[in-house]
Design a protein around this motif. Sequence first.
Motif, short mmCIF file in Angstrom:
data_model
loop_
_atom_site.label_atom_id
_atom_site.label_comp_id
_atom_site.label_asym_id
_atom_site.label_seq_id
_atom_site.Cartn_x
_atom_site.Cartn_y
_atom_site.Cartn_z
N LYS A 73 0.83 -1.21 0.00
CA LYS A 73 0.00 0.00 0.00
C LYS A 73 0.87 1.26 0.00
O LYS A 73 0.57 2.23 -0.71
CB LYS A 73 -0.92 -0.01 1.22
N ILE A 74 1.93 1.24 0.79
CA ILE A 74 2.83 2.40 0.83
C ILE A 74 3.50 2.60 -0.51
O ILE A 74 3.57 3.71 -1.05
CB ILE A 74 3.89 2.21 1.93
N GLU A 75 4.01 1.52 -1.10
CA GLU A 75 4.70 1.61 -2.38
C GLU A 75 3.73 2.02 -3.49
O GLU A 75 4.08 2.84 -4.36
CB GLU A 75 5.35 0.26 -2.72
N GLY A 76 2.51 1.49 -3.45
CA GLY A 76 1.54 1.83 -4.47
C GLY A 76 1.09 3.28 -4.40
O GLY A 76 0.94 3.95 -5.42
N GLY A 77 0.89 3.78 -3.17
CA GLY A 77 0.44 5.15 -3.00
C GLY A 77 1.56 6.14 -2.82
O GLY A 77 1.33 7.36 -2.76
N ARG A 78 2.80 5.63 -2.69
CA ARG A 78 4.00 6.46 -2.48
C ARG A 78 3.83 7.41 -1.29
O ARG A 78 4.24 8.57 -1.34
CB ARG A 78 4.34 7.24 -3.76
N THR A 79 3.23 6.89 -0.23
CA THR A 79 3.04 7.68 0.98
C THR A 79 3.01 6.79 2.21
O THR A 79 2.50 5.65 2.15
CB THR A 79 1.74 8.50 0.91
N CYS A 80 3.56 7.30 3.30
CA CYS A 80 3.57 6.59 4.58
C CYS A 80 2.52 7.16 5.54
O CYS A 80 2.57 6.89 6.74
CB CYS A 80 4.95 6.69 5.24
N LYS A 81 1.62 7.95 5.00
CA LYS A 81 0.61 8.59 5.84
C LYS A 81 -0.16 7.56 6.67
O LYS A 81 -0.65 6.57 6.14
CB LYS A 81 -0.37 9.38 4.97
N GLY A 82 -0.26 7.83 7.97
CA GLY A 82 -1.03 6.98 8.85
C GLY A 82 -0.30 5.78 9.40
O GLY A 82 -0.85 5.04 10.21
N VAL A 83 0.95 5.57 9.00
CA VAL A 83 1.73 4.42 9.47
C VAL A 83 2.65 4.86 10.61
O VAL A 83 3.37 5.85 10.48
CB VAL A 83 2.56 3.80 8.34
N SER A 84 2.61 4.13 11.71
CA SER A 84 3.46 4.46 12.85
C SER A 84 4.85 3.86 12.66
O SER A 84 5.02 2.63 12.71
CB SER A 84 2.84 3.93 14.16
#
Length: 287
Positions: A73-84
């Motif tokens: 999900k992070i790689e697909g969306g290119r974002t770490c939003k919401g991940v601790s």
Amino acid sequence: MDKAEFDMNALKDPEKLKFLVMKYAQTEAFKIWGGFVLVALIVFFLFSSGDFSFLLTLSSLVSMFSFLMVALKIEGGRTCKGVSLKMMECYLVIFFFRLCAIVPFEGYLPFDKSGDWFYQACEALGFCLAGTIVFFCRARYAATYDPTTDTFNHLYLGLGALGLSFIFHPNLNNFLPSDIAWAFALYLESVAVLCQLFMFMKEGQAQPHTSHFLAAQALAKVMSFIFWASSFSELSNPNHYIKAFVGNWVVCTQLVQLVVMGDFIYHYVRCIRQGIPVSQLLCSDNV
């Protein structure tokens, strides 16, 4: 999607049942969990001898699956939003110390055929995936990670778990460092999710992939709890006044994570039943 509660009467009406199946089949949760069930069945038939201890392997498989889901999900969306990041760093440590206890030794491995190599492979993949997520948060997509909402001090969790592991640890490997390493990983895992739960509260919302991740971790812990609750006596040493209760302590610490996550899981299940996106599970008006 509609917020209507699941209607048991719909099971009696073929048309309504078909509508419900189509409705839930389109949800992200259904696709994720449906895919996992399929993989779990394949693994069971290919790598298991059908022993009860396969439950421990299945627990590891669920956990590894949850890390894979977040990494993709992070790689697909290119974002770490919401991940601790702090939770992922805890899990990186957890996998490392558990591997130190199960790769060179056999004391904590499932008796099932999957314990020959598949269980260890799942843990090793989990370690690699947790490391990948940490890399994403710290380097590759660092600009999308918000440290102001990830403020829970995981150092305290680590120190507390380490202290307990020195006192309450089994001796199935008959090698003190590895027995302490296994206990440390177990105790830290029981509280690591606190970092993510506090981040949810800080942000006031939950990302779908992290919500599914926590749900998968809860399921994995239930499986692990059932296994060790049925064989906790093997973890204890009745001839030692402290270690005689190690098995009880191990089972209790696994219950801690389920209690900590109880409110989250309640709202997660309600979101799934009502067809509400799990990103809204913190919104009391919707759930």
